[in-house]
Scaffold this active site. Structure first.
Site, PDB file in Angstrom:
ATOM      1  N   GLU A   1      -2.001   2.372   0.374  1.00  0.00           N
ATOM      2  CA  GLU A   1      -1.867   3.836   0.347  1.00  0.00           C
ATOM      3  C   GLU A   1      -3.147   4.557   0.729  1.00  0.00           C
ATOM      4  O   GLU A   1      -3.101   5.629   1.349  1.00  0.00           O
ATOM      5  CB  GLU A   1      -1.405   4.309  -1.044  1.00  0.00           C
ATOM      6  CG  GLU A   1       0.063   4.029  -1.346  1.00  0.00           C
ATOM      7  CD  GLU A   1       0.321   2.645  -1.918  1.00  0.00           C
ATOM      8  OE1 GLU A   1      -0.596   1.801  -1.923  1.00  0.00           O
ATOM      9  OE2 GLU A   1       1.458   2.398  -2.362  1.00  0.00           O
TER      10      GLU A   1
ATOM     11  N   ALA B   1       7.156   2.984   1.042  1.00  0.00           N
ATOM     12  CA  ALA B   1       7.952   4.209   1.134  1.00  0.00           C
ATOM     13  C   ALA B   1       7.979   4.608   2.601  1.00  0.00           C
ATOM     14  O   ALA B   1       7.087   4.243   3.377  1.00  0.00           O
ATOM     15  CB  ALA B   1       7.310   5.301   0.292  1.00  0.00           C
TER      16      ALA B   1
ATOM     17  N   GLU C   1       5.239  -2.444  -5.136  1.00  0.00           N
ATOM     18  CA  GLU C   1       5.574  -1.841  -6.437  1.00  0.00           C
ATOM     19  C   GLU C   1       6.991  -2.229  -6.879  1.00  0.00           C
ATOM     20  O   GLU C   1       7.244  -2.422  -8.067  1.00  0.00           O
ATOM     21  CB  GLU C   1       5.424  -0.315  -6.346  1.00  0.00           C
ATOM     22  CG  GLU C   1       3.954   0.088  -6.210  1.00  0.00           C
ATOM     23  CD  GLU C   1       3.769   1.532  -5.782  1.00  0.00           C
ATOM     24  OE1 GLU C   1       4.333   1.914  -4.727  1.00  0.00           O
ATOM     25  OE2 GLU C   1       3.084   2.285  -6.482  1.00  0.00           O
TER      26      GLU C   1
ATOM     27  N   GLY D   1       5.215   0.848  -1.735  1.00  0.00           N
ATOM     28  CA  GLY D   1       6.417   0.852  -2.579  1.00  0.00           C
ATOM     29  C   GLY D   1       7.110  -0.499  -2.621  1.00  0.00           C
ATOM     30  O   GLY D   1       7.826  -0.807  -3.585  1.00  0.00           O
TER      31      GLY D   1
END
Ligand code: COA
Length: 260
Positions: free
Chosen positions: A134, A66, A114, A111
Site C-alpha cells: 500500500e 483492492a 489481508e 487486500g
C-alpha cells in the site's frame, strides 16, 4: 445465487469459494466484497458445510489487492466506509464457527494478503507471493493488515513488510510463520481439500468448540482464556460426539461421528 465475481461450490461438506476476476488478478472491487459477504453468510447458515476454502481464479493470483481503479476515487468519508466494510466482511471470516482455509495460488497483495490473514489456516503454492504494498500507492493497509500481520509474524517483520511494501516469497512466508504449508501449484487445491477432508472427518462439535477457544485467545488474558477453555471443554463433554469418540477408542475402532 449466481455471482458475477465469485464461484461457489459445495462438495462433501466443503465449500470452495473462488474469487473470479482473473483478468484483474482477482482484485477486490466493491461488488466482489458484497458477493463475498453474501457467500460467507450462506456458509455460516448452511449446516451441511463444515469447512470453507478460499482461493483465486487462474494460476497467477490469489487476490492482487483492492481494486486500485476504485481506490483512486475515494475521499475521506468514502475511504472510511470502504475500510470499515472490508474489515467487517473479513472479520466475519475470522469469527466464523467453521474453519476457513486460504489456498493462496499466487499473488496475495494488499487486500489479498489481508484476506489470507483473516482465514484460520493458510496453504500456499510455491509461486505465491505475499505483500502489503500500500505504501507504494500512498496509503496504508485498510482491511486489517496493520493489525493481523503483526499478531501473526513478529512485529518487526510485519513492520518491514508494511513500511517497504516488499514482497515475500512462499518459502520466506513459511519461515516467518505467515503460512502453514507450501505445495507445487498443480497440487495446491488437491492438498488443501485433503486437509479440509481430514477436518471434516472429526467430530464437528469438537472442531467448532476448538476453533472458538483458540480464536478467543486473541482477545483474552491467559487467565480468562483458561477459564473459557474449561467452560467449552465442559460443554463439549455433553455431546454425543464425546461419548462416541471416547467409546470408540476404548473399543479399538474408528469413531462414527454424527455429521451435523
Ligand atoms: N487493482 C486493479 N487492477 C489490478 C490490480 C489491482 N489491485 N492488480 C492487478 N490489476 C490488473 C492490472 O491493472 C492489469 O489490468 P489490465 O490488463 O486491464 O491493464 C491486470 O490486472 C494484470 O496485471 P498486470 O499488472 O499487467 O500484471 P503483472 O504480472 O505485470 O504484475 C502485479 C502483477 C501483481 C505485480 C501487479 O499487477 C501489481 O502490482 N498489482 C497491484 C498490487 C497492489 O498494489 N495491491 C494493493 C492494492 S491496495
Amino acid at each position: 445465487m449466481k455471482y458475477e465475481n465469485i464461484l461457489f461450490e459445495i462438495k462433501n461438506h466443503i465449500a470452495i469459494v473462488t474469487i473470479n476476476r482473473p483478468d484483474k488478478l482477482n482484485a477486490l472491487n466493491g461488488k466482489t466484497i458484497d458477493e463475498l459477504d453474501d457467500v460467507l453468510n450462506s456458509i455460516k447458515n448452511n449446516s451441511d458445510i463444515f469447512v470453507a476454502i478460499l482461493t483465486g481464479s487462474g494460476e497467477k493470483a490469489f487476490v492482487a489487492g483492492a481494486d486500485i481503479s476504485e481506490l483512486n476515487k475515494l475521499d475521506v468519508l468514502s475511504a472510511k466506509e470502504f475500510s470499515e466494510k472490508g474489515n467487517r466482511v473479513f472479520r466475519s471470516i475470522e469469527i466464523l464457527d467453521k474453519p476457513v482455509i486460504a489456498a493462496v495460488n499466487g499473488f496475495a497483495l494488499g487486500g489479498g494478503c489481508e484476506l489470507a490473514l483473516a482465514c484460520h489456516i493458510r496453504i500456499a503454492s510455491d509461486n505465491a507471493k505475499f505483500g502489503q504494498p500500500e505504501v507504494n500507492l500512498g496509503i496504508i493497509p485498510g482491511y486489517g493488515g496493520t493489525q493481523r500481520l503483526s499478531r501473526l509474524v513478529n512485529n518487526a517483520l510485519a513492520l518491514e513488510m508494511i513500511l517497504t511494501g516488499d514482497l515475500v516469497s512462499a518459502e520466506e512466508a513459511l519461515k516467518i510463520g505467515l503460512i502453514n504449508k507450501i505445495y507445487p501449484s498443480t497440487e495446491l487445491l488437491k492438498k488443501t481439500i485433503e486437509l479440509a477432508d481430514k477436518i471434516c472427518s472429526k467430530g464437528q462439535q469438537a472442531v467448532r468448540f476448538a476453533l472458538k477457544a483458540v480464536k478467543a485467545s486473541d482477545n483474552m488474558s491467559l487467565t480468562e482464556g483458561l477459564a473459557y477453555e474449561a467452560s467449552l471443554f465442559a460443554l463439549v463433554c455433553g455431546t454425543e460426539d464425546f461419548q462416541e469418540g471416547t467409546k470408540a477408542f476404548l473399543e479399538k475402532r474408528k469413531p462414527d461421528f454424527k455429521h451435523r
